[in-house]
Enzyme design. Structure first.
Site, short mmCIF file in Angstrom:
data_model
loop_
_atom_site.label_atom_id
_atom_site.label_comp_id
_atom_site.label_asym_id
_atom_site.label_seq_id
_atom_site.Cartn_x
_atom_site.Cartn_y
_atom_site.Cartn_z
N ASP A 24 18.18 13.64 -33.81
CA ASP A 24 18.21 12.54 -32.85
C ASP A 24 18.08 13.12 -31.44
O ASP A 24 19.04 13.60 -30.87
CB ASP A 24 19.54 11.76 -32.99
CG ASP A 24 19.67 10.69 -31.90
OD1 ASP A 24 18.71 10.49 -31.12
OD2 ASP A 24 20.75 10.07 -31.82
N PRO A 32 27.43 13.09 -36.42
CA PRO A 32 26.96 13.69 -35.15
C PRO A 32 27.24 12.84 -33.92
O PRO A 32 27.05 13.31 -32.81
CB PRO A 32 25.46 13.85 -35.38
CG PRO A 32 25.11 12.83 -36.41
CD PRO A 32 26.32 12.62 -37.26
N LYS A 33 27.70 11.60 -34.12
CA LYS A 33 27.95 10.76 -32.94
C LYS A 33 29.43 10.42 -32.84
O LYS A 33 29.83 9.27 -32.90
CB LYS A 33 27.13 9.48 -33.03
CG LYS A 33 25.65 9.73 -32.78
CD LYS A 33 24.94 8.44 -32.53
CE LYS A 33 23.47 8.68 -32.20
NZ LYS A 33 22.75 7.44 -32.00
N ASN A 34 30.21 11.44 -32.69
CA ASN A 34 31.65 11.26 -32.70
C ASN A 34 32.22 12.19 -31.63
O ASN A 34 31.86 13.36 -31.55
CB ASN A 34 32.12 11.60 -34.12
CG ASN A 34 33.60 11.88 -34.24
OD1 ASN A 34 34.16 12.68 -33.50
ND2 ASN A 34 34.24 11.25 -35.21
#
Ligand SMILES: [Zn+2]
Lengths: 405, 332
Positions: free
Chosen positions: B144, B111-113
């Site tokens: 998050d 999810p952090k890309n």
């Protein structure tokens, strides 16, 4: 006086007060403070026996960096599209430590980077990968650090300028690669590269300053794109870009300064990236480097200002030296995290900013004088004289094709 | 990410697949003296040897599309693979709905890309269908609540397709959950700024909302920053709204010394001076006193900054004293 090292009691008295309202944000913060308190307390004990502390483990860091330059473990596969970045991060770290590799290794790096350069202009994350603004910025910075004629001449500036044009949008913003996402990093990388290589033209960055200003938020920092939350990495890109354009007066500098000073953590001494987030070693540079830029802007109206940066330089050095050095070399985000190349580079870069401030006065070095690292140019994060050398080389050697657009 | 062939025994290397026999793998060309060489697993090297071959020959085929999936799984940050995959989707006319499902699965995993969220955005643009996006980003924010990529995608969707209707409720839930979640406060500002607007009524309502949250937790920079942001849209400025000024004075009187409160009063003093509206509460003397308290007691880490702000007020004070003296002289 304002930069003096803090004693444990003072640090402890700054502990987070949750006002009896526990939320995810407060408990995460309390966890970090707990581990940082332990480290600072232990440090005070150690320091009472060894006045030379805190010590930057220069040799250990250099050694691991030189190993990384040769080869990396399989766990680095996730950075296979960032090898150009890895080259810059490692070289710049070594330069900060005043321990650049020998001439032969440097010429190998020039050759490798040439294999990452594409005919359509710019550099990819590795050989055979599409050109990307981030990796192009990394390659140009790495070649500026190497600073030989061969390094400079390896850059195809005509195609580089064409590449920059293909990424520009009508509103003055830039995509990171053809068909890729668009955010404030694109503008910063394009500008930094264009300024260093003398491929900058006013037309290429028409309306860019206005677009940058639209990224400044109600908090005072800059976001990745209009509407988003102020963020350390993007705030650096925003103010550095405006400064490179000589248009920093278009944004609210006082609001930016207020936001930046508030990012320094009262217990840890390092910087957080956003309001109510956790400290992270890499923001030592992203937030830290905004200060000399802001001081330079403010001193345009006020001559005496140039000497100062408005953050606690001592506290930041404490955080980096005491909490962020991995035992076996390399630096980290925060206690408990694993070291990596990115954090090593930006923690050391931040240490440099914390020691040298605006660069106008004498450096302020926490611990032994041997802790002093080299100085950086806050707009490019390369040594000031290396930026100067590159810029002047490229002015003397204009690219074969002038801007046609 | 699962990165090695060792533990998945069923995996057949591309070089051993008959259907790929026609294509000559292209090894990475690092030149004669490579640096930062990453020790790849055999599977990684094999997949990327074939990806480079496909890229070089510009092959647009179903098998190439499948190959990009394997390449992405090994390194979801490889923007070249994602870009080539988009070119393939267009060339092959692939069903974009299944692609939405696919990228959703990758987002859940990474999810952090940057690349995965950008891919999602392009698909939504192509389909002109934002119907799944609020839920997708909502899920990511549940995991998050400060995920920058998720917020950015959400804002883009809302702005592009006008999906603001239920957002204030969504934001309010997040703020109730964690009043210190600055991303939620920022989103509140986004909704006001791009949708509801800053009418007098809305400004007043937002001020009341924020003051309630500050009463609840006073040492919360997020709510104080939002208050300043809202007051910026108040025609009366930050020192002209009686609700705000009396709220601050009340807190101060009750011994609250949150640095954000003191900083806010300093801003009120600054504005009062600029507007020529100084009074017992808002004037240079008080600002100087507050700066001093912050620098030496309540916000020591920022003492340099507060001393700098203090000096600015001292200059104003000095200039005022000089004009006062000057006027006195004229009177005499
Ligand atoms: Zn970091």
């Amino acid at each position: 006086m304002e930069n003096q090292i803090r004693c444990f009691e003072d640090i402890f008295s700054e502990a987070f007060n949750n006002e009896k309202v526990v939320t995810d944000t407060s408990s995460d913060q309390v966890d970090v403070e707990t581990s940082v308190f332990n480290i600072y307390k232990q440090f005070e004990k150690n320091a009472s026996m060894d006045p030379d502390l805190p010590k930057l483990s220069r040799h250990t860091h250099s050694k691991i960096l030189k190993n990384w330059l040769k080869g990396l473990h399989k766990s680095y596969e996730c950075l296979d599209a960032s090898r150009t970045w890895l080259v810059y991060w490692i070289l710049h770290s070594l330069w900060l430590l005043n321990d650049l590799p020998d001439a032969e290794t440097l010429s190998h790096i020039v050759q490798f980077l040439s294999h990452c350069q594409n005919e359509e202009g710019g550099y990819g994350g590795g050989p055979g990968q599409y050109s990307h603004l981030g990796t192009t910025y990394a390659a140009i910075n790495a070649l500026s650090i190497i600073g030989t004629d061969a390094a400079y001449d390896s850059i195809d500036r005509s195609s580089l300028q064409k590449f920059l044009w293909t990424l520009r949008d009508v509103d003055g913003s830039f995509a990171l690669h053809k068909g890729g996402e668009q955010d404030i990093r694109g503008v910063y990388c394009a500008l930094s590269v264009a300024k260093i290589t003398n491929t900058y033209t006013d037309a290429l960055f028409d309306k860019t300053a206005e677009w940058l200003v639209s990224c400044q938020t109600y908090e005072g920092g800059f976001a990745g794109c209009p509407g988003m939350e102020a963020h350390g990495g993007y705030a650096f890109c925003g103010i550095a870009s405006l400064a490179l354009l000589n248009k920093s007066h278009l944004c609210d500098v006082d609001a930016l300064l207020r936001w930046c000073v508030n990012r320094q953590m009262r217990v840890e001494g390092g910087f957080q990236g956003r309001t109510n987030k956790l400290v992270d070693g890499c923001y030592s540079f992203w937030q830290g480097a905004a200060f000399p830029i802001i001081s330079a802007i403010l001193s345009q109206d006020n001559k005496e200002m140039i000497e100062t940066v408005f953050f606690n330089q001592g506290a930041l050095q404490e955080y980096l030296l005491i909490c962020c050095q991995a035992r076996d070399g390399g630096l980290i985000d925060k206690p408990g995290k694993l070291r990596d190349i990115y954090h090593t580079c930006y923690a050391l870069s931040g240490l440099s900013v914390a020691q040298h401030g605006t660069g106008a006065g004498d450096p302020y070095v926490v611990g032994s004088p041997r802790n002093e690292v080299n100085r950086v140019h806050p707009l490019h994060n390369v040594a000031p004289h290396l930026v100067y050398n590159a810029v002047h080389y490229f002015i003397r050697h204009p690219p074969p094709v002038k801007d046609k657009n | 990410m699962s990165d090695s062939g060792e533990n998945d025994a069923a995996w057949t290397l591309y070089k051993d697949r008959p259907e790929w026999r026609d294509l000559k793998p292209v090894p990475e060309n690092d030149g004669p003296s490579p640096v930062v060489v990453i020790a790849h697993s055999e599977k990684f090297e094999d997949v990327y040897n074939y990806f480079r071959a496909v890229l070089q020959s510009n092959e647009k085929s179903e098998r190439a599309l499948q190959l990009t999936k394997d390449a992405v799984e090994l390194n979801p940050a490889n923007y070249t693979v994602w870009q080539y995959r988009r070119d393939l989707l267009q060339a092959l006319g692939t069903d974009l709905r299944t692609e939405l499902d696919y990228v959703e699965a990758v987002i859940k995993h990474s999810p952090k890309n940057y690349q995965v969220w950008h891919h999602r955005r392009v698909l939504v643009e192509w389909l002109q269908d934002p119907s799944l996006e609020l839920e997708l980003t909502g899920d990511a924010l549940l995991q998050d609540p400060k995920n920058y990529h998720a917020w950015q995608h959400r804002q883009w969707v809302m702005k592009t397709f006008g999906l603001f209707d239920k957002e204030l409720e969504f934001v309010d839930n997040l703020i109730t959950e964690d009043v210190r979640n600055n991303s939620a406060w920022n989103q509140r500002y986004f909704v006001m700024n791009n949708h509801l607007g800053w009418s007098d009524l809305n400004v007043q309502r937002e001020i009341c909302y924020t003051l309630e949250k500050i009463k609840f937790v006073k040492n919360n920079e997020s709510s104080w920053n939002y208050l300043r942001g809202v007051c910026f849209h108040d025609k009366r400025g930050i020192n002209g709204n009686a609700v705000v000024t009396s709220f601050c004075e009340e807190l101060y009187k009750n011994k609250c010394r949150s640095p954000y409160l003191l900083a806010f009063i300093i801003d009120m003093c600054d504005e009062a001076i600029k507007k020529g509206e100084t009074n017992t509460f808002h004037n240079a003397d008080r600002a100087i006193l507050l700066c001093h308290d912050l620098a030496t007691k309540y916000d020591k880490i920022r003492s340099k900054y507060w001393n700098y702000v203090c000096d600015k007020f001292k200059k104003i004070q000095k200039a005022q004293n000089e004009t006062d003296n000057h006027e006195n002289n004229i009177d005499n």
